[in-house]
Scaffold this motif. Structure first.
Motif, PDB file in Angstrom:
ATOM      1  N   LYS A  15      41.851  27.944  32.852  1.00 46.31           N
ATOM      2  CA  LYS A  15      42.340  26.783  31.914  1.00 46.31           C
ATOM      3  C   LYS A  15      43.652  27.558  31.181  1.00 46.31           C
ATOM      4  CE  LYS A  15      38.296  24.266  31.262  1.00 46.31           C
ATOM      5  NZ  LYS A  15      37.229  23.665  29.967  1.00 46.31           N
ATOM      6  N   CYS A  18      41.903  29.738  27.795  1.00 43.89           N
ATOM      7  CA  CYS A  18      40.750  30.654  28.090  1.00 43.89           C
ATOM      8  C   CYS A  18      40.455  30.710  29.501  1.00 43.89           C
ATOM      9  CB  CYS A  18      39.668  29.954  27.255  1.00 43.89           C
ATOM     10  SG  CYS A  18      39.190  28.244  28.162  1.00 43.89           S
ATOM     11  N   CYS A  20      38.133  29.926  31.371  1.00 46.55           N
ATOM     12  CA  CYS A  20      37.126  28.891  32.275  1.00 46.55           C
ATOM     13  C   CYS A  20      37.796  28.415  33.422  1.00 46.55           C
ATOM     14  CB  CYS A  20      36.885  27.732  31.237  1.00 46.55           C
ATOM     15  SG  CYS A  20      35.653  27.994  30.041  1.00 46.55           S
ATOM     16  N   VAL A  34      33.040  25.341  30.257  1.00 44.95           N
ATOM     17  CA  VAL A  34      33.286  25.307  28.896  1.00 44.95           C
ATOM     18  C   VAL A  34      32.941  26.697  28.180  1.00 44.95           C
ATOM     19  CG1 VAL A  34      33.109  23.989  26.623  1.00 44.95           C
ATOM     20  CG2 VAL A  34      32.702  22.952  28.954  1.00 44.95           C
ATOM     21  N   CYS A  35      33.882  27.196  27.186  1.00 48.43           N
ATOM     22  CA  CYS A  35      33.312  28.143  26.485  1.00 48.43           C
ATOM     23  C   CYS A  35      33.982  28.178  24.955  1.00 48.43           C
ATOM     24  CB  CYS A  35      34.104  29.583  26.919  1.00 48.43           C
ATOM     25  SG  CYS A  35      35.982  29.394  26.449  1.00 48.43           S
ATOM     26  N   CYS A  38      37.581  26.815  24.539  1.00 53.64           N
ATOM     27  CA  CYS A  38      38.132  25.165  24.981  1.00 53.64           C
ATOM     28  C   CYS A  38      36.854  24.337  24.393  1.00 53.64           C
ATOM     29  CB  CYS A  38      38.047  24.994  26.512  1.00 53.64           C
ATOM     30  SG  CYS A  38      36.627  25.588  27.558  1.00 53.64           S
TER      31      CYS A  38
HETATM   32 ZN   LIG Z   1      37.016  27.838  28.077  1.00 56.47          ZN
END
Ligand SMILES: [Zn+2]
Lengths: 488, 97
Positions: A15, A18, A20, A34-35, A38
């Motif tokens: 992304k 980040c 991801c 997702v982290c 994000c």
């Molecule tokens: Zn993320």
């Protein structure tokens, strides 16, 4: 006058801010990619993806843009459930690329559509409205999103279509976006305004959103132009508003409810230091530019002697162009040489037809360039005729089998043994004395009928040209025999 | 510079804050005082000075495009007010469809 705003996801591996993974948000399990960054959790630090920045500059270069020396992310603040941090990061005042153009083909010749700007922002999550509730999936949140804005330089639906197609092709060539509208990786919005001929002032424009297919884009613009002309003709005034496209009813309708509080309170994103784009970096990126669609089209015309139409068809998808060029290389290596124009005709004709029917793209086609060239050679050597060739191609397309095996297995080989063929011709003539009689009395048309009978007897595996010769020969032999018998 | 009640209500709306009448009066006064204080900055002649986004000397902080491990979904959703089908569940949004 029509301007477009295009949002294209950059299909990087990770992304924008980040690590991801970027995944297909139409098929991935919700919220698996997702982290904390994000998901907009407090205390996290976004770090820009270098490749996303490079790809945006690459796109800008391909669109003949100036590349900014300085760029900056802003926070665009608004509340909506698909935006986890309650702000979207976007290069607001400082786009990476400015003042470019894309050349398109129109019925009046080629034309430049100016590009106002290209910048990066982050994509939002996805809302799923189901059973009276709204669900939020953040897999897409934070995916790098490139926004491309044109000047209102298009004047017809055809030009909009030509531009959208050319841009999608370009992004595919650059390898930054698959152009797959159904998957939502590229999305269009249109600004439409009309003005009477001779009037120089711009009319009031409306913005159309919610266009999720090429068809919707074209239809919505067409509808909106006609709607506005109708209003102006009847002495009314076009309201400046945001419209949505109602796919089912095929009309544009005002989008209500979202116009409140359009006060985004932009301010520089304090977590991301400014970007300084050195000219050396720009040159490094320029060196990554592949051959672009228009250049490739021109080369296909000049080098392979194709028509503009064929060249355009073959270069619209770079993978098709690659397939064609691989076939061209193979076709030159052995006798009989297959001409590029012949290959172009087979690919844009038969192969495209099969691909359309099966809704299959070139990378899923099981007929390799080797197989195609081999098949065309069999036709050129007269081993099979054109019609059989088409049948074999269909079979190969469906089964993935190599053409010469299909020809062997199905006994498709054309009867080239002249003696065997002459035998069949004589049998057919013997079995139809009445028709022979009418031929001898001057009905030339019967010859064709005989050819048809022989072709049927050989299950289409004879060369019609050769059969024609043999039939005429045999019938004329009859005539000669008769006149020598006749003492008169 | 005195902010009107309407302006305070607009700012509260943008920040999704529900204010009582007393709070609106109080914030109108406090926000006005803050704006007055900032007005001092406007007395400085800034013509010829490029807009400053940051005073830090750092530029171009990037990361390579390498994917990493996302967060387990259970942890991601543990603070969700409501969830369904692996998603955050929110109040229905009336959207143009
Ligand atoms: Zn993320």
């Amino acid at each position: 006058m029509i301007g477009l705003e295009i949002h294209a996801e950059l299909q990087t591996r990770s992304k924008m801010f980040c690590p991801c993974p970027v995944v297909d948000s139409t098929t991935a399990e919700p919220n698996r990619y997702v982290c904390p960054v994000c998901a907009g959790m407090p205390g996290t630090l976004p770090v820009p993806n270098r490749r996303a920045i490079e790809w945006t500059i690459l796109t800008g270069l391909a669109l003949n843009c100036e590349i900014a020396e300085y760029s900056l992310f802003y926070r665009k603040n608004y509340f909506y459930p698909d935006l986890p941090s309650e702000y979207q990061r976007s290069m607001y005042d400082y786009p990476l690329c400015l003042n470019g153009y894309l050349e398109i083909e129109t019925p009046e010749g080629s034309k430049r559509v100016r590009i106002r700007r290209v910048h990066i922002e982050e994509d939002t999550g996805k809302l799923i409205h189901i059973g009276g509730v709204t669900l939020v999936d953040f897999n897409r949140a934070g995916v790098p999103l490139m926004e491309i804005v044109t000047e209102p330089d298009m004047h017809s639906v055809e030009e909009v279509k030509a531009f959208a197609t050319a841009l999608r092709t370009l992004l595919r060539y650059l390898g930054v976006n698959s152009g797959d509208m159904e998957k939502g990786v590229i999305r269009f919005e249109a600004n439409v305004s009309v003005r009477p001929k001779g009037e120089t002032r711009l009319g009031t424009r409306t913005e159309i959103k919610n266009l999720n297919s090429f068809r919707a884009l074209v239809r919505a613009v067409d509808y909106e132009i006609r709607r506005q002309i109708e209003i102006v003709r009847s002495g009314g005034r076009v309201e400046q508003e945001t419209m949505g496209w109602d796919e089912a009813r095929e009309v544009t309708v005002p989008q209500r409810g979202k116009e409140h509080a359009h006060d985004y309170r932009y301010f520089p994103e304090p977590d991301i230091p400014p970007l300084v784009i050195s000219r050396e970096w720009v040159e490094e990126i320029r060196a990554m530019l592949p051959e672009l669609p228009r250049a490739r089209m021109a080369r296909f015309e000049q080098v392979y002697g194709l028509t503009r139409y064929e060249a355009a068809l073959l270069t619209e998808d770079h993978r098709v162009a690659d397939y064609f060029e691989r076939a061209v290389t193979l076709a030159r290596q052995e006798e009989p040489v297959v001409e590029p124009r012949t290959l172009a005709a087979w690919i844009t004709g038969e192969l495209f037809r099969l691909m359309n029917e099966a809704n299959r793209e070139i990378q899923d086609v099981r007929v390799s360039p080797e197989s195609l060239v081999g098949l065309i050679r069999m036709v050129q050597r007269g081993e099979i005729n054109m019609n059989t060739g088409k049948l074999v191609l269909r079979e190969a397309f469906e089964t993935g089998e190599v053409p010469h095996r299909i020809v062997e297995a199905k006994g498709f080989t054309q009867i080239r043994d002249v003696e065997a063929l002459r035998e069949i011709v004589l049998q057919v003539i013997k079995a139809n004395p009445k028709e022979v009689e009418s031929y001898l009395r001057g009905k030339e048309g019967v010859l064709k009928w005989f050819v048809g009978q022989v072709m049927r007897a050989t299950r289409g595996q004879a060369d019609p040209q050769r059969v024609n010769e043999l039939v005429r020969e045999a019938l004329e032999a009859r005539r000669a025999a008769r006149s020598s018998e006749d003492p008169r | 510079m005195a902010l009107s009640r309407g302006e305070v209500e607009h700012i509260a709306e943008l920040a999704k804050l529900a204010l009582t009448e007393e709070e609106k009066a109080l914030y109108a006064e406090q926000l006005s005082a803050i704006l007055d204080y900032f007005r001092k900055l406007q007395e400085v002649d800034t013509s010829g000075i490029a807009p400053t986004a940051t005073v830090l000397p750092i530029r171009n902080v990037f990361r390579p495009d390498e994917p990493g491990e996302p967060m387990p979904r259970e942890r991601l959703l543990q603070n969700a007010p409501a969830q369904a089908d692996g998603c955050f569940q929110v109040q229905p949004i009336l959207e143009f469809e």
